[in-house]
Design a protein around this motif. Structure first.
Motif, short mmCIF file in Angstrom:
data_model
loop_
_atom_site.label_atom_id
_atom_site.label_comp_id
_atom_site.label_asym_id
_atom_site.label_seq_id
_atom_site.Cartn_x
_atom_site.Cartn_y
_atom_site.Cartn_z
N ALA A 1 0.78 -1.30 -0.04
CA ALA A 1 0.00 0.03 0.03
C ALA A 1 1.00 1.20 -0.13
O ALA A 1 1.82 1.16 0.50
CB ALA A 1 -1.01 0.03 1.30
N PHE B 1 -1.24 6.60 1.82
CA PHE B 1 -2.66 6.79 2.03
C PHE B 1 -3.38 5.47 2.50
O PHE B 1 -4.56 5.50 2.79
CB PHE B 1 -3.20 7.58 1.04
N GLY B 2 -2.70 4.26 2.17
CA GLY B 2 -3.33 3.16 2.40
C GLY B 2 -4.02 2.54 1.21
O GLY B 2 -4.48 1.44 1.15
N TYR B 3 -3.80 3.09 -0.26
CA TYR B 3 -4.24 2.62 -1.53
C TYR B 3 -3.28 1.36 -1.78
O TYR B 3 -2.21 1.62 -1.82
CB TYR B 3 -4.30 3.44 -2.32
N GLU C 1 -10.26 0.84 -2.33
CA GLU C 1 -10.62 0.33 -0.69
C GLU C 1 -9.19 0.75 -0.14
O GLU C 1 -7.82 0.46 -0.79
CB GLU C 1 -10.70 -1.23 -0.69
N LEU C 2 -9.18 0.98 1.02
CA LEU C 2 -8.02 1.41 1.77
C LEU C 2 -7.63 0.02 2.76
O LEU C 2 -8.42 -0.60 3.48
CB LEU C 2 -8.19 2.68 2.73
N ASP D 1 -6.62 -0.80 6.28
CA ASP D 1 -6.79 -0.26 7.78
C ASP D 1 -6.15 -1.18 8.70
O ASP D 1 -7.12 -2.35 9.08
CB ASP D 1 -8.31 0.16 7.75
N HIS E 1 3.27 2.60 2.51
CA HIS E 1 2.72 2.56 3.81
C HIS E 1 3.93 2.43 4.75
O HIS E 1 3.74 3.38 6.05
CB HIS E 1 1.84 1.52 3.94
#
Length: 463
Positions: free
Chosen positions: A95, A98-100, A123-124, A126, A406
Motif C-alpha cells: 500500500a 494513504f493506504g491505497y 479500498e484502503l 486499515d 505505507h
C-alpha cells in the motif's frame, strides 16, 4: 571514538547507505538515556538462516497435522518488509502512504495492475482491523508470510485433506499461525540458534564501540528486550564480548537490563518486576529497579523512575515500527529511532541507477518536449528501476513510481530518526543535532515542473 574517524561532516554522510536520516529534528545533547531493543537491533541475524529455520519447524508442524507441504522451501525473495497480509482474500499487498493498494500477490503469484484495481478499487488498508490485515513490520514476519502465501496455493489447488476441515483464507492463516507459534514455544528454534550462533548471527565489530562511545559521553544505556535471559545472555555475549576491552562484558555497558519485557504492554501498563539474582535465572520480586540491575518484566514507568529520567529525555532504538517505536512515542513521548537494515541495499541500488544532475536536467528538458514519448518509453524504465531491489515489490520505501509506501509513511510519522544499523551512530558525535529537511509545500516552488519525471528521486535521498 576519535573524532577524526567519524565522517568529515554530518552532511557528507547523508547520502551514504550508513547515514542517519531525520524525520523530526532531534538534538542528542538533550538525550540523557538511550534504550535498546535486542533482536535485529543490537543483534542482527542472517535472515535467510534464522527465518529459514523458523519456516522449517512451521512446515514440520503443519505436516504432522496432515497438510501436504512436502517439497515447499523457504523463499526470502518472495516478500519484503512493510507488506500487508489480507487474510480475507489470501493476498499479500503493498500500500502507499494513504493506504491505497498498489501491488498485490495471491498465493505466490503476482497480480496484474488491472486485477489489483478490480479486486480493491479505492479500498484502503486499515491496520486497525486486525481480523483482516496483518502488517509485516519486522524480519520475524518473513517465515510467517512465506508459509502463508504457499499455503494459499495449496488451498486453491484443492489438495488439503477433507478431514482437516473446510478452510477459508482466514482459517488457513490461523492454522499456519498456530504451527509457527508452536515452533517458537517448543524451544527448538532458539535452542538451535544458541547452540550454533555463528550460523545465525551477523557480527558487527563497530557496534560495541558505538555503545561505549555513548556511555563515555554520559548517556545512560538501557536494554529492553522481549527475549528471555538465557537467550539474551547467549546472543549478547557472542555478539559483544569479543570486541570489548579487557575483562569488560556486555552487561557492563548497560545501566539497567530488562528481559522478558513483554512489549508493547511494557510501554502501556505496569506488570510485576522481578530481579534476576543468579546466572541460572533465579528471580525475586522487586518494586524498584536499581542502576546495574538485571530484571524481568516490569514497565517503562519503572525504568523512568529508577533513572529519574522521563519522556523526551529518552531515545529508544528498535526495529519494530509498532512495538518499539510507535508505542514508546505514543504512551511515553520518548524520542525514537528505527533500525531498518534494508536501507543499505536500497540506497546502494538507487545510487547505482541514478543519473548525474547535469544529464538529468538535459534529459528532463527533452522529455518535457516529448511528453507522450516519455509516458510510453520512460515510465516502464523507472518502474523496472525498483525491480533491482525486489523484482516483485520494488523499493521498500515506495509503493509506486512516485508515492511513498505505507511503511515509509509510518517511519516518518513515528520514528524521529532512522538508519540501517546501530553502529552508524559511531560516525556521529553523541551530541549530534539531527535536523529534519525543510518541508516545502507544492505552491512554494516557483520552478515547479508539470512533468511526473520531476518527482522522481534522482539524488539517492528518501523523501
Amino acid at each position: 571514538m576519535d573524532s577524526s574517524s567519524r565522517f568529515s561532516s554530518p552532511s557528507s554522510s547523508i547520502n551514504s547507505a550508513r547515514g542517519i536520516f531525520c524525520s523530526q529534528s532531534l538534538n542528542l545533547r538533550s538525550i540523557s538515556a538511550i534504550g535498546y531493543d535486542m533482536d535485529y537491533t543490537l543483534v542482527h541475524y542472517n535472515v535467510k538462516a534464522w527465518e529459514g529455520r523458523a519456516y522449517h519447524y512451521c512446515m514440520e508442524n503443519l505436516k504432522k497435522l496432515g497438510f501436504p507441504v512436502d517439497g515447499l522451501t523457504f523463499d526470502p525473495d518472495l516478500i519484503i518488509r512493510g507488506l500487508v497480509i489480507d487474510k480475507e482474500k489470501g493476498n499479500l499487498v503493498k500500500a502507499d502512504q494513504f493506504g491505497y493498494i498498489k501491488r498485490a500477490m495471491h498465493g505466490t503469484k503476482m497480480l496484474s495492475t488491472r486485477a489489483v484495481r478490480e479486486i480493491y478499487g479505492i479500498e484502503l488498508v486499515d491496520l486497525r482491523l486486525e481480523g483482516r490485515w496483518v502488517f509485516l513490520s519486522t524480519f520475524f514476519s518473513m517465515s510467517e508470510a512465506v508459509a502463508y502465501m504457499q499455503m494459499v496455493d495449496i488451498l486453491d489447488d484443492g489438495v488439503i485433506p477433507a478431514n482437516l476441515g473446510p478452510f477459508d483464507y482466514k482459517g488457513l492463516y490461523k492454522a499456519m499461525g498456530v504451527a509457527l507459534v508452536a515452533a517458537h514455544v517448543e524451544g527448538r528454534l532458539k535452542s538451535d540458534i544458541m547452540s550454533n550462533p555463528e550460523q545465525y548471527v551477523e557480527l558487527d565489530p563497530e557496534l560495541p564501540f558505538t555503545l561505549l562511545d555513548q556511555k563515555e559521553a554520559g548517556k545512560k544505556l538501557v536494554l529492553i528486550t522481549n527475549s528471555d535471559y538465557h537467550y539474551t545472555d547467549k546472543m549478547m555475549h557472542y555478539s559483544f564480548n569479543r570486541f570489548l576491552p579487557g575483562e569488560m562484558g556486555w552487561r557492563d555497558l548497560f545501566d539497567i537490563i530488562v528481559v522478558s519485557a513483554n512489549k508493547p504492554e511494557f510501554f502501556q501498563m505496569s506488570h510485576p518486576m522481578y530481579e534476576l539474582v543468579t546466572n541460572e535465572g533465579l528471580m525475586r520480586p522487586c518494586f524498584k529497579a536499581q542502576i546495574g540491575g538485571l530484571y524481568s518484566g516490569g514497565s517503562a514507568n519503572m525504568v523512568e523512575s529508577s533513572l529519574n529520567i522521563h519522556g523526551d529525555e529518552i531515545l529508544f532504538i528498535g526495529d519494530h515500527i509498532y512495538t518499539d517505536v510507535n508505542q514508546s512515542k505514543v504512551h511515553l513521548q520518548w524520542r525514537t529511532a528505527l533500525i531498518c537494515r534494508e536501507l543499505e541495499e536500497e540506497l546502494k541500488t538507487v545510487a547505482a541507477t541514478n543519473m548525474d544532475n547535469e544529464n538529468l536536467s538535459q534529459s528532463m528538458q527533452k522529455l518535457l518536449d516529448v511528453m507522450q514519448i516519455l509516458d510510453v518509453k520512460i515510465a516502464p524504465m523507472l518502474e523496472a528501476d525498483g525491480d533491482l531491489f525486489n523484482k516483485r515489490w520494488g523499493y521498500l520505501s515506495r509503493a509506486d513510481l512516485w508515492d511513498k509506501s505505507h511503511l515509509m509513511r509510518q517511519i516518518e510519522k513515528y520514528a524521529d530518526i532512522y538508519t540501517s544499523r546501530v553502529s552508524n551512530f559511531l560516525y556521529y558525535t553523541p551530541f549530534m543535532h539531527f535536523r529534519s529537511q525543510e518541508q516545502n509545500l507544492a505552491h512554494d516552488s516557483h520552478t515547479n515542473y508539470c512533468s511526473r519525471v520531476d518527482k522522481f528521486p534522482s539524488n539517492g535521498k528518501l523523501d
